[in-house]
Write a protein that holds these residues in place. Structure first.
Motif, PDB file in Angstrom:
ATOM      1  N   SER A  58       4.002   1.946  -1.186  1.00 21.97           N
ATOM      2  CA  SER A  58       3.314   3.151  -1.643  1.00 21.97           C
ATOM      3  C   SER A  58       4.049   4.398  -1.158  1.00 21.97           C
ATOM      4  CB  SER A  58       1.874   3.129  -1.115  1.00 21.97           C
ATOM      5  OG  SER A  58       1.226   4.330  -1.417  1.00 21.97           O
ATOM      6  N   ALA A  59       4.453   4.386   0.116  1.00 20.61           N
ATOM      7  CA  ALA A  59       5.169   5.533   0.689  1.00 20.61           C
ATOM      8  C   ALA A  59       6.518   5.719  -0.009  1.00 20.61           C
ATOM      9  CB  ALA A  59       5.366   5.323   2.189  1.00 20.61           C
ATOM     10  N   ILE A  60       7.201   4.610  -0.274  1.00 19.04           N
ATOM     11  CA  ILE A  60       8.507   4.669  -0.944  1.00 19.04           C
ATOM     12  C   ILE A  60       8.345   5.231  -2.357  1.00 19.04           C
ATOM     13  CG2 ILE A  60      10.356   3.223  -1.933  1.00 19.04           C
ATOM     14  CD1 ILE A  60       9.903   1.409   0.652  1.00 19.04           C
ATOM     15  N   LYS A  61       7.316   4.744  -3.054  1.00 20.14           N
ATOM     16  CA  LYS A  61       7.074   5.206  -4.419  1.00 20.14           C
ATOM     17  C   LYS A  61       6.830   6.724  -4.459  1.00 20.14           C
ATOM     18  CE  LYS A  61       4.719   4.483  -8.655  1.00 20.14           C
ATOM     19  NZ  LYS A  61       4.145   3.550  -9.574  1.00 20.14           N
ATOM     20  N   ARG A  62       6.006   7.192  -3.535  1.00 20.09           N
ATOM     21  CA  ARG A  62       5.692   8.626  -3.524  1.00 20.09           C
ATOM     22  C   ARG A  62       6.938   9.468  -3.227  1.00 20.09           C
ATOM     23  NH1 ARG A  62       1.382   8.859   0.596  1.00 20.09           N
ATOM     24  NH2 ARG A  62       1.608   6.619   0.731  1.00 20.09           N
ATOM     25  N   LYS A  63       7.775   8.944  -2.316  1.00 23.16           N
ATOM     26  CA  LYS A  63       9.010   9.652  -1.959  1.00 23.16           C
ATOM     27  C   LYS A  63       9.951   9.746  -3.179  1.00 23.16           C
ATOM     28  CE  LYS A  63      11.567  11.599   1.136  1.00 23.16           C
ATOM     29  NZ  LYS A  63      11.113  12.838   1.779  1.00 23.16           N
ATOM     30  N   LEU A  64      10.093   8.632  -3.892  1.00 26.08           N
ATOM     31  CA  LEU A  64      10.982   8.627  -5.071  1.00 26.08           C
ATOM     32  C   LEU A  64      10.451   9.551  -6.163  1.00 26.08           C
ATOM     33  CD1 LEU A  64      11.989   4.836  -5.451  1.00 26.08           C
ATOM     34  CD2 LEU A  64      13.185   6.642  -4.237  1.00 26.08           C
ATOM     35  N   LYS A  65       9.115   9.605  -6.290  1.00 23.06           N
ATOM     36  CA  LYS A  65       8.492  10.501  -7.270  1.00 23.06           C
ATOM     37  C   LYS A  65       8.803  11.956  -6.931  1.00 23.06           C
ATOM     38  CE  LYS A  65       4.356   8.672  -9.542  1.00 23.06           C
ATOM     39  NZ  LYS A  65       2.892   8.539  -9.405  1.00 23.06           N
TER      40      LYS A  65
ATOM     41  N   VAL B 299      -5.974  -1.833  -5.841  1.00 24.49           N
ATOM     42  CA  VAL B 299      -5.561  -0.434  -5.979  1.00 24.49           C
ATOM     43  C   VAL B 299      -4.050  -0.306  -5.788  1.00 24.49           C
ATOM     44  CG1 VAL B 299      -5.848   1.919  -5.117  1.00 24.49           C
ATOM     45  CG2 VAL B 299      -7.808   0.367  -5.174  1.00 24.49           C
ATOM     46  N   ARG B 300      -3.508  -1.014  -4.792  1.00 25.31           N
ATOM     47  CA  ARG B 300      -2.050  -0.978  -4.558  1.00 25.31           C
ATOM     48  C   ARG B 300      -1.300  -1.463  -5.796  1.00 25.31           C
ATOM     49  NH1 ARG B 300      -1.425   2.402  -0.727  1.00 25.31           N
ATOM     50  NH2 ARG B 300      -2.233   1.809   1.301  1.00 25.31           N
ATOM     51  N   THR B 301      -1.786  -2.556  -6.379  1.00 26.27           N
ATOM     52  CA  THR B 301      -1.136  -3.102  -7.570  1.00 26.27           C
ATOM     53  C   THR B 301      -1.185  -2.079  -8.702  1.00 26.27           C
ATOM     54  OG1 THR B 301      -1.758  -5.343  -6.916  1.00 26.27           O
ATOM     55  CG2 THR B 301      -1.168  -5.019  -9.229  1.00 26.27           C
ATOM     56  N   ALA B 302      -2.352  -1.477  -8.891  1.00 28.19           N
ATOM     57  CA  ALA B 302      -2.510  -0.451  -9.927  1.00 28.19           C
ATOM     58  C   ALA B 302      -1.550   0.708  -9.684  1.00 28.19           C
ATOM     59  CB  ALA B 302      -3.951   0.041  -9.960  1.00 28.19           C
ATOM     60  N   GLU B 303      -1.433   1.080  -8.420  1.00 25.52           N
ATOM     61  CA  GLU B 303      -0.553   2.192  -8.054  1.00 25.52           C
ATOM     62  C   GLU B 303       0.897   1.891  -8.431  1.00 25.52           C
ATOM     63  OE1 GLU B 303      -0.511   2.903  -3.854  1.00 25.52           O
ATOM     64  OE2 GLU B 303       0.894   4.579  -4.017  1.00 25.52           O
ATOM     65  N   MET B 304       1.361   0.690  -8.089  1.00 28.17           N
ATOM     66  CA  MET B 304       2.754   0.325  -8.374  1.00 28.17           C
ATOM     67  C   MET B 304       3.021   0.309  -9.885  1.00 28.17           C
ATOM     68  SD  MET B 304       3.808   0.134  -5.409  1.00 28.17           S
ATOM     69  CE  MET B 304       2.779   0.237  -3.936  1.00 28.17           C
TER      70      MET B 304
END
Lengths: 140, 116
Positions: free
Chosen positions: A23-30, B57-62
């Motif tokens: 999640s943290a990585i995704k937000r950073k890349l965004k 929720v994590r899966t949805a987020e990804m």
């Protein structure tokens, strides 16, 4: 030259926290404005890897490095290792406990999904020592 | 179809993300297996599931999923709703079964995602 390097510890004792690093990585890349498709591919591959290290190895670490050509993801653990990597790459093959299945994982899709969403995947593993998965998502 | 349309079709209770009800949804996925959800690329999708843990929720987020519908009258914990709110994912709860919920949305024109 690397544009960015990120490294996170994956805690092994709490399944509910699995995915925090991704999640943290995704937000950073965004934030950095990378293309949505690339971000999604990196996120899914990282997330599946993170889940795997929680299920099978009591956690580990994930690092992401980005240069002009690709995003390279390395997920490492010091868990029990994979005896037969070829088998582990097959869809549906799983050694996960039932407790994990009730949470929606452990169906033998982790490594196949990681392969599906990346351009390169390399799995090194030693039984009793640990596993290192290196994946690349190219920029184009 | 908007998230509000889904909410009406399935008589949902909106748990979180009231601000996102006008968002358009193009595709849907009904599954209790998160790894299967991760195997399909969808655009502006809604996820229907009977699972209630934070990994939903994590899966949805990804997957950039914009809305989660919890079926069979299940309600997740406040922490799960809060996590979804933080990630800008709307959460709904319906008393419909998975089959019924998917059927109603399909009948109204919503379709599945594309296999990678």
């Amino acid at each position: 030259m690397n544009i960015l390097e990120l490294k996170y510890t994956i805690p092994g004792d709490d399944f509910t926290r699995a995915g925090e690093a991704s999640s943290a990585i995704k937000r950073k890349l965004k934030q950095m404005g990378f293309p949505p498709d690339l971000i999604r591919n990196v996120s899914i591959a990282t997330y599946e890897g993170e889940i795997n290290s929680v299920i099978h190895a009591n956690g580990g670490s994930v690092s992401v490095s980005i240069d002009d050509e690709a995003v390279t993801i390395v997920i490492e653990d010091t868990g029990k290792g994979i005896p037969d990597i070829e088998k582990a790459m097959q869809e549906g093959f799983s050694t996960a406990p039932d407790s994990v299945r009730s949470l929606g994982f452990g169906a033998g899709m982790g490594l196949p999904n990681m392969k599906k969403y990346t351009d390169e995947i390399h799995v090194e593993s030693q039984v009793g020592k640990g596993t290192k998965v290196t994946m690349k998502c190219r920029m184009t | 179809m908007t998230i509000r349309d889904i909410s009406k079709l399935l008589n949902c209770k909106v748990l979180g993300g009231d601000d996102n009800l006008e968002h358009t949804v193009h595709t849907a996925c009904g599954s209790d297996l998160m790894s299967d959800v991760l195997a399909f690329v969808k655009d502006q999708a809604v996820l229907l599931t009977g699972l209630l843990n934070p990994q939903v929720v994590r899966t949805a987020e990804m997957m950039d999923i914009v809305c989660i519908v919890f079926v069979r009258g299940k309600t997740p914990s406040d922490e799960v709703v809060k996590l979804a709110n933080e990630r800008n994912i709307a959460t709904l709860s319906t008393t419909c079964s998975m089959f019924e919920a998917c059927g109603r949305l399909y009948a109204d024109g919503l379709r599945g995602g594309v296999l990678v």
